[in-house]
Motif scaffolding. Structure first.
Motif, short mmCIF file in Angstrom:
data_model
loop_
_atom_site.label_atom_id
_atom_site.label_comp_id
_atom_site.label_asym_id
_atom_site.label_seq_id
_atom_site.Cartn_x
_atom_site.Cartn_y
_atom_site.Cartn_z
N ARG A 67 0.82 -1.22 0.00
CA ARG A 67 0.00 0.00 0.00
C ARG A 67 0.86 1.27 0.00
NH1 ARG A 67 -3.79 0.05 4.36
NH2 ARG A 67 -4.58 1.88 3.31
N GLU A 287 -8.03 -4.87 -4.89
CA GLU A 287 -8.35 -4.17 -3.65
C GLU A 287 -9.67 -3.43 -3.84
OE1 GLU A 287 -4.65 -1.84 -2.23
OE2 GLU A 287 -4.21 -2.34 -4.31
N VAL A 289 -11.32 -0.12 -2.15
CA VAL A 289 -10.95 0.95 -1.21
C VAL A 289 -11.94 2.11 -1.25
CG1 VAL A 289 -8.49 0.40 -1.51
CG2 VAL A 289 -9.51 2.24 -2.87
N ASP A 290 -11.97 2.86 -0.19
CA ASP A 290 -12.74 4.10 -0.17
C ASP A 290 -12.10 5.06 -1.19
OD1 ASP A 290 -14.29 6.08 2.24
OD2 ASP A 290 -13.13 6.95 0.60
N LEU A 294 -8.66 6.02 0.19
CA LEU A 294 -7.90 4.86 -0.32
C LEU A 294 -7.67 3.79 0.75
CD1 LEU A 294 -5.26 6.60 -2.65
CD2 LEU A 294 -7.45 5.59 -3.30
N GLU A 295 -8.43 3.85 1.84
CA GLU A 295 -8.37 2.81 2.87
C GLU A 295 -9.28 1.65 2.44
OE1 GLU A 295 -6.62 2.63 5.79
OE2 GLU A 295 -5.58 4.43 5.05
N PRO A 296 -8.88 0.40 2.74
CA PRO A 296 -9.75 -0.74 2.36
C PRO A 296 -11.12 -0.63 3.03
CG PRO A 296 -7.63 -1.49 3.28
CD PRO A 296 -7.68 -0.02 3.47
N GLY A 303 -16.90 0.29 -2.47
CA GLY A 303 -15.64 0.99 -2.66
C GLY A 303 -15.23 0.96 -4.12
N ARG A 319 -1.71 -1.14 -9.27
CA ARG A 319 -2.62 -0.30 -8.47
C ARG A 319 -3.37 0.71 -9.34
NH1 ARG A 319 -1.67 1.79 -2.81
NH2 ARG A 319 -3.63 0.74 -2.42
N ARG A 321 -6.70 2.48 -10.69
CA ARG A 321 -8.06 2.79 -10.23
C ARG A 321 -9.04 2.55 -11.36
NH1 ARG A 321 -8.04 8.00 -6.34
NH2 ARG A 321 -10.13 7.14 -6.07
N TYR A 328 -17.70 -5.01 -1.64
CA TYR A 328 -16.78 -6.06 -1.23
C TYR A 328 -17.48 -7.13 -0.41
CZ TYR A 328 -13.21 -8.40 1.54
OH TYR A 328 -12.47 -9.36 2.16
#
Ligand SMILES: [Zn+2]
Length: 463
Positions: A67, A287, A289-290, A294-296, A303, A319, A321, A328
């Motif tokens: 990350r 992943e 993420v928000d 960008l937090e899971p 997300g 990574r 977007r 999720y």
């Protein structure tokens, strides 16, 4: 009920699909480190971005450590392409090794990403057959392919994938619905790959011609959907109409040009509940993420999907977007035994489709689901504009045939549910279904929402 209600387990990669969560993570870390090491030494696009982010080459100790690597977006890819046409420095291999390309949606080089594939990239062919295998396709079975072939994700990878496990994908995506039905009756098929709106259009045409689809195509076993979201009731209605079970896959130009996740043998919906699309985690690190922090996100939360290729040689993504809004779901939500994480089936939307109304984030897909869970409503059109008091007005015209019993209660009940789920009070009006567009032409994505606010601001009022 559809005929094949018994669930048959057909693994595509028996060993990979039996890995425990810990074994999978260890495999991902090994493959990720191998990919990063290669890109640090060969790919100028990533070298530049990673150095700017203050990173140095060297193996990751854990997936969490990954990350620290920056996310990239469509804009980064496009800027690189403009500066180093046509592929950008992200290509990362000799231009003579480009075997195939896929283009993202868009109309010009300024908006359209170009993803190159080497022979090796393009021949991860079995990968893109996984969804069809899990759905139950056998080696002697045929598939009718309803998506038009172009430079998008719909060409090479899918066809190689289908041929890896079944046979004869025949093409109808370039034809009108009448011609498609004709060819399907002439050639027959065991499986069908189609977008939800086209499935809806085909069903309506069969019914208009006085036939139930299940009578016209008794040999059809499964229908694979992708590309658009759907309400649960739609799946139940279609399974009944076609006498076939429905599955879903997710893929894009950015995911090796084919599927990177799909429903397992449990299908899209079980007992009125959405199932999940299992990630092909040996091939990609995904992943959710928000989009702001960008937090899971946690289980059941929406997300943005972030994609990293673990294997790709040309135009790799690290990574990236996707701008897709997904929900999720952990692997423990499915009883099939695969410890592969998931996203919820039928609810993939675009963050860019979000409409902000009176300060609330409203997703058209969610409104579709609420409205179409009511059988009496055939179609709808939503319009957001600035009203007399200078505030947002969200109007929805509901197509309800005349003489439907209890229409008033239905509208009242709908208004309450919309308010409860979106926090917005909608101005609901009942009109005859004839007054609304119907989406039964091939490849026409439904356009149910118009936002007139920018126009209102320019002209000083609602028109
Ligand atoms: Zn499963």
């Amino acid at each position: 009920m559809p005929p094949a209600t018994q669930v048959v387990h057909r693994p595509m990669y028996p060993v990979l699909e039996r890995l425990t969560r810990e074994e999978l993570k260890a495999l991902q870390l090994r493959r990720l480190n191998r990919q990063l090491e290669r890109l640090w030494s060969t790919n100028r696009f990533y070298q530049r971005i990673w150095r700017e982010a203050g990173l140095e080459p060297g193996p990751l100790k854990s997936l969490e450590d990954f990350r620290r690597y920056p996310v990239i977006a469509k804009e980064d890819v496009l800027a690189d392409q403009l500066e180093h046409p046509p592929y950008g420095e992200r290509l990362g291999v000799d231009i003579r090794d480009v075997f195939e390309i896929t283009l993202s949606s868009g109309t010009s080089g300024k908006t359209q990403e170009i993803h190159a594939h080497t022979v090796r990239d393009a021949h991860m062919r079995a990968l893109h057959g996984t969804a069809f295998r899990w759905a139950g396709m056998g080696p002697d079975e045929t598939l009718v392919f309803h998506v038009g072939i172009s430079n998008s994700a719909s060409h090479g990878p899918f066809h190689r994938g289908i041929r890896a496990i079944g046979k004869l994908p025949y093409l109808v995506g370039h034809l009108g619905f009448e011609k498609r039905l004709e060819l399907m009756q002439r050639l027959g098929m065991d499986h069908m790959y189609v977008m939800p709106s086209a499935l809806n259009g085909l069903t309506q045409l069969c019914e208009k011609q006085g036939h139930a689809p299940r009578e016209l195509f008794p040999q059809l076993k499964t229908i694979m959907l992708s590309g658009e979201g759907w309400p649960v009731e739609f799946i139940e209605r279609m399974e009944e109409a076609w006498g076939a079970r429905i599955f879903e896959g997710y893929g894009a130009s950015q995911t090796y040009g084919g599927y990177i996740m799909s429903t397992c043998e449990h299908g899209a919906v079980t007992d009125g509940r959405r199932n999940g699309l299992h990630w092909y985690e040996w091939a990609a690190y995904l992943e959710v993420v928000d989009p702001d922090t960008l937090e899971p996100v946690g289980p059941g939360e929406a997300g943005e999907l972030i994609v990293t290729h673990l294997e790709k040689e040309a135009s790799p993504l690290v990574r990236f977007r996707m701008r897709d809004r997904v929900v999720y779901r952990p692997w423990t939500d499915c009883s099939c035994g695969r410890q592969l994480d998931m996203i919820e089936a039928g609810t993939v939307g675009r963050w860019d489709d979000m409409v902000k109304i009176k300060g609330e984030n409203v997703f058209p897909l969610e409104v579709d689901e609420i409205i179409f869970s009511r059988d009496a409503i055939a179609e709808y059109q939503a319009r957001v504009y600035i009203g007399d008091k200078g505030r947002d007005v969200a109007e929805i015209r509901l197509g309800i045939p005349e003489g439907v019993a209890g229409a008033e209660e239905l509208v009242e009940d709908l208004r309450n549910e919309l308010k409860q789920r979106t926090n917005v009070t909608f101005d609901l009006r009942v009109v005859s279904p004839d007054e609304l567009p119907s989406y039964t032409t091939p490849d026409a994505k439904p356009r149910r929402w118009t936002d007139e606010r920018q126009q209102n601001l320019k002209t000083g009022g609602a028109s």
